[in-house]
Design a protein around this motif. Structure first.
Motif, PDB file in Angstrom:
ATOM      1  N   ILE A  51      32.382  37.485  38.572  1.00  0.00           N
ATOM      2  CA  ILE A  51      33.502  36.840  37.874  1.00  0.00           C
ATOM      3  C   ILE A  51      33.846  37.598  36.593  1.00  0.00           C
ATOM      4  O   ILE A  51      35.027  37.829  36.301  1.00  0.00           O
ATOM      5  CB  ILE A  51      33.176  35.364  37.578  1.00  0.00           C
ATOM      6  CG1 ILE A  51      33.189  34.559  38.873  1.00  0.00           C
ATOM      7  CG2 ILE A  51      34.153  34.777  36.563  1.00  0.00           C
ATOM      8  CD1 ILE A  51      32.640  33.154  38.735  1.00  0.00           C
ATOM      9  N   THR A  79      37.487  39.523  36.100  1.00  0.00           N
ATOM     10  CA  THR A  79      38.438  39.012  35.110  1.00  0.00           C
ATOM     11  C   THR A  79      38.579  39.897  33.876  1.00  0.00           C
ATOM     12  O   THR A  79      39.320  39.542  32.963  1.00  0.00           O
ATOM     13  CB  THR A  79      38.047  37.590  34.662  1.00  0.00           C
ATOM     14  OG1 THR A  79      36.746  37.627  34.071  1.00  0.00           O
ATOM     15  CG2 THR A  79      38.070  36.616  35.820  1.00  0.00           C
ATOM     16  N   THR A  80      37.915  41.035  33.853  1.00  0.00           N
ATOM     17  CA  THR A  80      38.029  41.946  32.724  1.00  0.00           C
ATOM     18  C   THR A  80      39.411  42.580  32.722  1.00  0.00           C
ATOM     19  O   THR A  80      39.825  43.190  33.703  1.00  0.00           O
ATOM     20  CB  THR A  80      36.955  43.052  32.808  1.00  0.00           C
ATOM     21  OG1 THR A  80      35.682  42.444  32.747  1.00  0.00           O
ATOM     22  CG2 THR A  80      37.102  44.051  31.681  1.00  0.00           C
TER      23      THR A  80
END
Length: 130
Positions: A31, A35-36
């Motif tokens: 995750i 999501t970076t």
């Protein structure tokens, strides 16, 4: 999260506790990586996360490090600025804009390599000016 998973599942089964802790750790890593936000410079634009900025409207770029970066995030922050700030990355790049149709005065973007990003933006702007 891992100690919490172990605390909940170890009394039920040692194997289940270890498996759940490992799976939970893997899920958190996936995750975080997924999501970076991506910060990139191309020949025509500067991208920070989902936002993209044409290089033609970039007026000035500078690296902001140390205590000055804290001031940029805090007391000197303009509420109209675009922010892509991650709290665990201390340094920033400030991208001043020159676009009369956009009320955003500048972008603040967190980066671990502010000087490299400034050099990339300067190089791309010089290349697009030719």
């Amino acid at each position: 999260m891992i100690p919490a998973a172990l605390l909940v599942f170890l009394p039920i089964s040692e194997t289940a506790g270890i498996v759940v802790a490992i799976v939970l750790y893997g899920a958190i890593v996936v995750i975080l990586i997924a999501t970076t936000p991506l910060v990139e410079v191309t020949d025509a634009e500067f991208g920070a996360g989902r936002a993209h900025l044409p290089l033609a409207v970039v007026h000035a770029v500078r690296a902001v490090e140390g205590d000055e970066a804290g001031a940029e995030r805090g007391v000197r922050l303009d509420a109209r600025a675009f922010l892509l700030i991650r709290g665990w990355i201390p340094d920033l790049v400030r991208v001043e804009l020159d676009d009369p149709s956009d009320p955003t005065p500048y972008w603040l973007v967190s980066t671990r390599h502010p000087r490299r990003l400034v050099a990339a933006l300067a190089g791309a702007r010089a290349g697009s000016a030719d």
